[in-house]
Design a protein around this motif. Structure first.
Motif, PDB file in Angstrom:
ATOM      1  N   VAL A   1       0.872  -1.177   0.000  1.00 35.45           N
ATOM      2  CA  VAL A   1       0.000   0.000   0.000  1.00 35.45           C
ATOM      3  C   VAL A   1       0.906   1.222   0.000  1.00 35.45           C
ATOM      4  N   SER A   2       0.693   2.108  -0.951  1.00 37.43           N
ATOM      5  CA  SER A   2       1.590   3.244  -1.137  1.00 37.43           C
ATOM      6  C   SER A   2       0.787   4.525  -1.323  1.00 37.43           C
ATOM      7  N   PRO A   3       1.351   5.662  -0.912  1.00 37.47           N
ATOM      8  CA  PRO A   3       0.702   6.930  -1.250  1.00 37.47           C
ATOM      9  C   PRO A   3       1.244   7.549  -2.532  1.00 37.47           C
ATOM     10  N   TYR A   4       2.251   6.915  -3.159  1.00 37.33           N
ATOM     11  CA  TYR A   4       3.068   7.587  -4.161  1.00 37.33           C
ATOM     12  C   TYR A   4       2.467   7.564  -5.565  1.00 37.33           C
ATOM     13  N   VAL A   5       3.043   8.439  -6.418  1.00 40.02           N
ATOM     14  CA  VAL A   5       2.698   8.442  -7.834  1.00 40.02           C
ATOM     15  C   VAL A   5       3.386   7.260  -8.516  1.00 40.02           C
ATOM     16  N   ALA A   6       2.978   6.989  -9.750  1.00 40.48           N
ATOM     17  CA  ALA A   6       3.363   5.749 -10.429  1.00 40.48           C
ATOM     18  C   ALA A   6       4.871   5.571 -10.559  1.00 40.48           C
ATOM     19  N   GLU A   7       5.611   6.635 -10.937  1.00 40.20           N
ATOM     20  CA  GLU A   7       7.047   6.461 -11.181  1.00 40.20           C
ATOM     21  C   GLU A   7       7.787   6.056  -9.909  1.00 40.20           C
ATOM     22  N   VAL A   8       7.354   6.575  -8.772  1.00 41.00           N
ATOM     23  CA  VAL A   8       7.997   6.228  -7.507  1.00 41.00           C
ATOM     24  C   VAL A   8       7.586   4.821  -7.079  1.00 41.00           C
ATOM     25  N   CYS A   9       6.316   4.490  -7.251  1.00 47.47           N
ATOM     26  CA  CYS A   9       5.836   3.142  -6.908  1.00 47.47           C
ATOM     27  C   CYS A   9       6.574   2.072  -7.703  1.00 47.47           C
ATOM     28  N   THR A  10       6.728   2.310  -8.994  1.00 52.36           N
ATOM     29  CA  THR A  10       7.388   1.328  -9.853  1.00 52.36           C
ATOM     30  C   THR A  10       8.824   1.084  -9.410  1.00 52.36           C
ATOM     31  N   ALA A  11       9.535   2.161  -9.100  1.00 53.77           N
ATOM     32  CA  ALA A  11      10.926   2.030  -8.660  1.00 53.77           C
ATOM     33  C   ALA A  11      11.013   1.300  -7.320  1.00 53.77           C
TER      34      ALA A  11
END
Length: 249
Positions: free
Chosen positions: A133-143
């Motif tokens: 579970v993340s609050p982040y935008v896609a580029e940060v989540c993917t990394a």
């Protein structure tokens, strides 16, 4: 009149900890407070400039600020453990580069960050398949997910609040985090849930969420505190919330 005095080892007779907190973080210090408030332990904070938006660029910018932030921690005695308290920042900068920056100032300190701590926590609990579970935008989540997978974990389920603004992340209600953890955690393919970000308020919902999904819930602040204490050989059993602290020495 000159008064007599006696010297002792100070606050850190057992272990001294340093933690680098983001300028934008409004949560970590409150969640950490009770875990380190014990005789013989000393926890020192420093802040690092950070952007109001969480993007790969703003996170990478923190790397050059790390040595200065570390240099503001006390130097009268050695620090046993120094932690950089940013999950997404550790993802973009890289745990090895974070460690190098910290040890350029405190050369004998053990180092950690939320990503390294979560990986250590998963190994400790025998977790292989993780729901995130993340609050982040896609580029940060993917990394972030990629880095977790490079360290032997399978991301079996995932959900994000898709927010880039730190101030909004700090204001996501604990109930919203609980509901998100349970929604992702009900996936039968996951062994545990990781709620990422030191700015998410999680300590009040960990035990309740674990009771609901019957799986460990690991969060950035919880794992980071556990790993810091573990690296210093300090007692962790029963100190903090969740299954992570239940079976520790």
């Amino acid at each position: 009149m000159k008064l007599p005095f006696i010297l002792d080892q100070g606050m850190a007779s057992q272990a001294a900890f340093g933690v680098i907190v983001l300028q934008a973080d409004e949560t970590l210090e409150a969640e950490f407070a009770g875990l380190f408030d014990r005789p013989g332990l000393a926890l020192y904070h420093t802040r690092i400039p950070s952007g109001a938006e969480v993007t790969a660029e703003t996170l990478a910018d923190m790397e050059r600020e790390l040595p200065r932030a570390v240099s503001l921690l006390p130097t009268a005695g050695p620090l046993d453990v120094v932690a950089y308290a940013c999950t997404s920042g550790a993802t973009v900068i890289g745990p090895a580069n974070v460690a190098d920056a910290i040890q350029s100032i405190h050369s004998t300190a053990s180092t950690t960050d939320p990503l390294s701590a979560v990986i250590a926590a998963c190994r400790h609990l025998g977790i292989k398949r993780l729901g995130v579970v993340s609050p982040y935008v896609a580029e940060v989540c993917t990394a972030m997910n990629s880095l977790l997978e490079q360290n032997g974990l399978t991301i079996a389920a995932f959900g994000s609040f898709e927010q880039s603004e730190e101030a909004l992340v700090a204001r996501i209600t604990p109930q919203s985090v609980h509901d998100a953890v349970c929604a992702v955690g009900r996936n039968g393919d996951v062994d545990a849930i990781f709620a990422a970000c030191t700015n998410l308020r999680t300590f009040g919902i960990i035990d309740r969420a674990e009771a609901t999904i019957d799986k460990p819930v690991i969060t950035s602040n919880q794992a980071l505190a556990w790993h810091m204490l573990t690296l210093a050989n300090a007692t962790t059993k029963g100190v903090g919330p969740g299954m992570l602290f239940d079976g520790s020495p």
